[in-house]
Design an enzyme around this catalytic site. Structure first.
Site, mmCIF file in Angstrom:
data_model
loop_
_atom_site.group_PDB
_atom_site.id
_atom_site.type_symbol
_atom_site.label_atom_id
_atom_site.label_comp_id
_atom_site.label_asym_id
_atom_site.label_seq_id
_atom_site.Cartn_x
_atom_site.Cartn_y
_atom_site.Cartn_z
ATOM 1 N N SER A 1 -18.032 -3.704 -16.637
ATOM 2 C CA SER A 1 -17.005 -4.577 -15.676
ATOM 3 C C SER A 1 -17.657 -4.588 -14.545
ATOM 4 O O SER A 1 -18.418 -3.798 -13.982
ATOM 5 C CB SER A 1 -15.712 -3.895 -15.805
ATOM 6 O OG SER A 1 -15.493 -2.693 -15.528
ATOM 7 N N GLU B 1 -17.058 -5.423 -10.411
ATOM 8 C CA GLU B 1 -15.700 -5.674 -9.241
ATOM 9 C C GLU B 1 -16.749 -6.561 -8.005
ATOM 10 O O GLU B 1 -17.844 -6.614 -7.509
ATOM 11 C CB GLU B 1 -15.761 -4.093 -8.649
ATOM 12 C CG GLU B 1 -14.554 -4.430 -7.510
ATOM 13 C CD GLU B 1 -13.974 -3.218 -7.080
ATOM 14 O OE1 GLU B 1 -13.764 -2.380 -8.046
ATOM 15 O OE2 GLU B 1 -14.213 -3.030 -5.983
ATOM 16 N N ASP C 1 -5.029 1.673 1.781
ATOM 17 C CA ASP C 1 -5.366 2.473 2.876
ATOM 18 C C ASP C 1 -4.294 2.198 3.956
ATOM 19 O O ASP C 1 -3.877 0.986 4.038
ATOM 20 C CB ASP C 1 -6.701 2.093 3.533
ATOM 21 C CG ASP C 1 -7.979 2.946 2.865
ATOM 22 O OD1 ASP C 1 -7.630 3.995 2.488
ATOM 23 O OD2 ASP C 1 -8.860 2.125 2.618
ATOM 24 N N PHE D 1 -20.010 3.951 3.955
ATOM 25 C CA PHE D 1 -19.030 3.745 2.963
ATOM 26 C C PHE D 1 -18.665 5.177 2.267
ATOM 27 O O PHE D 1 -17.328 5.509 2.077
ATOM 28 C CB PHE D 1 -19.748 2.896 2.090
ATOM 29 C CG PHE D 1 -18.610 2.038 1.206
ATOM 30 C CD1 PHE D 1 -17.269 1.680 1.507
ATOM 31 C CD2 PHE D 1 -18.977 1.552 -0.281
ATOM 32 C CE1 PHE D 1 -16.523 1.106 0.942
ATOM 33 C CE2 PHE D 1 -18.281 0.778 -0.656
ATOM 34 C CZ PHE D 1 -16.862 0.356 -0.511
ATOM 35 N N HIS E 1 -18.215 0.684 -14.733
ATOM 36 C CA HIS E 1 -17.654 -0.405 -13.702
ATOM 37 C C HIS E 1 -18.776 -0.586 -12.456
ATOM 38 O O HIS E 1 -18.876 0.487 -11.914
ATOM 39 C CB HIS E 1 -16.331 0.081 -13.249
ATOM 40 C CG HIS E 1 -15.634 -0.938 -12.281
ATOM 41 N ND1 HIS E 1 -14.968 -2.076 -12.999
ATOM 42 C CD2 HIS E 1 -15.369 -0.968 -10.931
ATOM 43 C CE1 HIS E 1 -14.455 -2.872 -11.767
ATOM 44 N NE2 HIS E 1 -14.748 -1.893 -10.578
HETATM 45 P P1 FAD Z 1 -3.561 7.334 -4.904
HETATM 46 O O1 FAD Z 1 -4.231 7.372 -6.303
HETATM 47 O O2 FAD Z 1 -2.195 6.813 -4.984
HETATM 48 O O3 FAD Z 1 -3.629 8.369 -4.039
HETATM 49 C C1 FAD Z 1 -5.234 8.965 -3.738
HETATM 50 C C2 FAD Z 1 -4.767 10.465 -3.371
HETATM 51 O O4 FAD Z 1 -4.058 10.595 -2.069
HETATM 52 C C3 FAD Z 1 -3.826 11.310 -4.329
HETATM 53 O O5 FAD Z 1 -4.325 12.487 -4.602
HETATM 54 C C4 FAD Z 1 -2.593 11.581 -3.626
HETATM 55 O O6 FAD Z 1 -2.241 12.920 -3.909
HETATM 56 C C5 FAD Z 1 -3.175 11.547 -2.275
HETATM 57 N N1 FAD Z 1 -2.077 10.841 -1.310
HETATM 58 C C6 FAD Z 1 -1.609 9.649 -1.581
HETATM 59 N N2 FAD Z 1 -0.612 9.387 -0.729
HETATM 60 C C7 FAD Z 1 -0.433 10.514 0.066
HETATM 61 C C8 FAD Z 1 0.276 10.843 1.300
HETATM 62 N N3 FAD Z 1 1.177 10.164 1.708
HETATM 63 N N4 FAD Z 1 0.168 12.176 1.877
HETATM 64 C C9 FAD Z 1 -0.903 12.889 0.990
HETATM 65 N N5 FAD Z 1 -1.543 12.727 0.038
HETATM 66 C C10 FAD Z 1 -1.379 11.420 -0.386
HETATM 67 N N6 FAD Z 1 -8.246 -0.584 -1.476
HETATM 68 C C11 FAD Z 1 -7.829 -1.648 -1.246
HETATM 69 O O7 FAD Z 1 -7.316 -1.963 0.046
HETATM 70 N N7 FAD Z 1 -7.890 -2.844 -2.002
HETATM 71 C C12 FAD Z 1 -8.784 -2.611 -3.241
HETATM 72 O O8 FAD Z 1 -8.852 -3.899 -3.936
HETATM 73 C C13 FAD Z 1 -9.170 -1.439 -3.627
HETATM 74 N N8 FAD Z 1 -9.800 -1.166 -4.872
HETATM 75 C C14 FAD Z 1 -10.013 0.094 -5.260
HETATM 76 C C15 FAD Z 1 -10.688 0.231 -6.620
HETATM 77 C C16 FAD Z 1 -10.934 1.558 -7.099
HETATM 78 C C17 FAD Z 1 -11.552 1.614 -8.386
HETATM 79 C C18 FAD Z 1 -10.924 2.581 -5.937
HETATM 80 C C19 FAD Z 1 -11.632 3.865 -6.819
HETATM 81 C C20 FAD Z 1 -10.251 2.452 -4.830
HETATM 82 C C21 FAD Z 1 -9.861 1.077 -4.280
HETATM 83 N N9 FAD Z 1 -9.556 1.102 -3.085
HETATM 84 C C22 FAD Z 1 -9.070 -0.471 -2.676
HETATM 85 C C23 FAD Z 1 -9.225 2.047 -2.301
HETATM 86 C C24 FAD Z 1 -7.854 2.613 -2.131
HETATM 87 O O9 FAD Z 1 -7.008 1.730 -1.806
HETATM 88 C C25 FAD Z 1 -7.856 3.921 -1.356
HETATM 89 O O10 FAD Z 1 -8.601 4.852 -1.332
HETATM 90 C C26 FAD Z 1 -6.349 4.457 -0.671
HETATM 91 O O11 FAD Z 1 -6.541 5.251 0.416
HETATM 92 C C27 FAD Z 1 -5.963 5.234 -1.951
HETATM 93 O O12 FAD Z 1 -5.310 4.401 -2.970
HETATM 94 P P2 FAD Z 1 -5.078 4.966 -4.427
HETATM 95 O O13 FAD Z 1 -4.329 3.813 -5.123
HETATM 96 O O14 FAD Z 1 -6.463 5.121 -4.703
HETATM 97 O O15 FAD Z 1 -4.339 6.205 -4.183
#
Ligand code: FAD
Length: 302
Positions: A21, A23, A115, A225, A275
């Site tokens: 896939s 991105e 983020d 990054f 990916h």
């Molecule tokens: P989660 O999986 O929800 O959390 C990640 C970790 O942080 C978990 O271990 C959790 O325990 C910890 N955590 C979460 N919230 C808290 C809190 N409040 N306090 C303490 N610990 C906490 N970003 C974008 O903006 N746009 C995108 O399109 C995008 N695509 C991505 C695609 C992939 C495949 C990946 C790996 C990352 C991508 N990101 C993107 C980055 C991502 O948004 C960031 O890493 C963000 O900080 C965490 O989102 P997540 O859904 O990965 O977090």
């Protein structure tokens, strides 16, 4: 003469089972749009499983993500996956985006927390009326329509997470909420991925954990990054790019060799799904996919 290489890739029909896939990020300018579409046209004939389009920090690319996904749907036969975050939006706003995707025929969402608005590394606070985290968002998406949902995974743990186990608990919550695939943050040491995978499986998580591969187009940029995302940059990698800052041609050859070595080792250790973080550029990814045995589909290329 002895057999030159005995990778599992050769002679086993494994190449037929490789699934990739790609991105992309939504372009900001007309020039970037042209580059993106050249890349999509080059990569489409490799028949990727899906192509995903990122969502900018704080929803800043909401319209551009939507427009790019829509154009992929209408102008290609590719299957798009739209990234979506919880940042800075109410549930109603996010649900509106999800419903729009459902209405235009999108069937796959990459669900993320996102983020913090003030930037990675600052404390995250959910929007008062919004989805609180990625697991909550996954559940919301699944309530609205029968989307396939992918989520993130962090072989070296997310920088916000106190421990790898806390990180894996979050992955479990996302899968329990309905995610059917995890895509990893990029990594350069394959052992990190396999160690993580062992822990994920030991926690009873059985969805595919697809390695995210970042072909290093620009070492300095990749290093920055990596610092922001908590991925480690091994010394051997820095050494391979040493002295090449101003030598784009050599850098590209080295980058292809480094990424090829990584994916072929993953294949040899049983991985079949990849990916690719394309950075909207096709050449390195195309070359690596070629090495993986993928060839253009004549129908797609026409
Ligand atoms: P989660 O999986 O929800 O959390 C990640 C970790 O942080 C978990 O271990 C959790 O325990 C910890 N955590 C979460 N919230 C808290 C809190 N409040 N306090 C303490 N610990 C906490 N970003 C974008 O903006 N746009 C995108 O399109 C995008 N695509 C991505 C695609 C992939 C495949 C990946 C790996 C990352 C991508 N990101 C993107 C980055 C991502 O948004 C960031 O890493 C963000 O900080 C965490 O989102 P997540 O859904 O990965 O977090």
């Amino acid at each position: 003469m002895s057999e030159a290489r005995t990778s599992r890739l050769h002679g086993t029909g494994l190449a037929d089972r490789i699934r990739v896939s790609f991105e992309f990020f939504p372009p900001k300018t007309e020039e970037m749009e042209a580059t993106l579409w050249e890349s999509i046209k080059k990569l489409a004939p490799l028949s990727p499983h899906f192509v995903s389009v990122t969502y900018g920090a704080g929803g800043s690319t909401r319209e551009r993500t939507h427009a790019t996904v829509k154009r992929i749907l209408t102008e290609t036969s590719l299957t798009p996956a739209a990234h979506l975050t919880c940042v800075d939006a109410t549930r109603d706003e996010v649900d509106g985006v999800i419903r729009n995707y459902a209405a235009i025929g999108v069937r796959h969402i990459v669900a993320l927390r996102g983020d913090p608005t003030a930037g990675a590394g600052t404390p995250y606070a959910p929007h008062p009326g919004g989805y609180v985290n990625a697991a909550d968002l996954v559940a919301g998406i699944r309530r609205i329509a029968d989307f396939e949902v992918s989520v993130s995974a962090y072989p070296e743990k997310h920088p916000d997470s106190p421990t790898v186990d806390a990180d894996i608990d979050m992955l479990k919550a996302k899968v329990d909420a309905g995610a059917s695939r995890a895509i990893t943050q990029f990594f350069f040491e394959n052992d990190l991925y396999f160690r993580y995978l062992d822990r994920v499986r030991a926690r009873g998580i059985d969805v595919p954990v697809v390695p995210g591969i970042l072909p290093v187009q620009n070492f300095k940029q990749a290093k920055n990054f990596a610092e922001r995302t908590g991925a480690s940059v091994p010394r051997w990698l820095a050494e391979r790019f040493e002295g090449l800052d101003d030598d784009i041609a050599t850098r590209k050859l080295v980058a292809a060799a480094v990424a090829a070595e990584q994916v072929i080792d993953l294949v040899d250790r049983g991985v079949t799904d990849f990916h690719f973080y394309t950075m909207n550029r096709a050449d390195l990814v195309y070359a690596i996919c070629h090495l993986l045995g993928l060839r253009p589909d004549a129908k797609e290329a026409a």
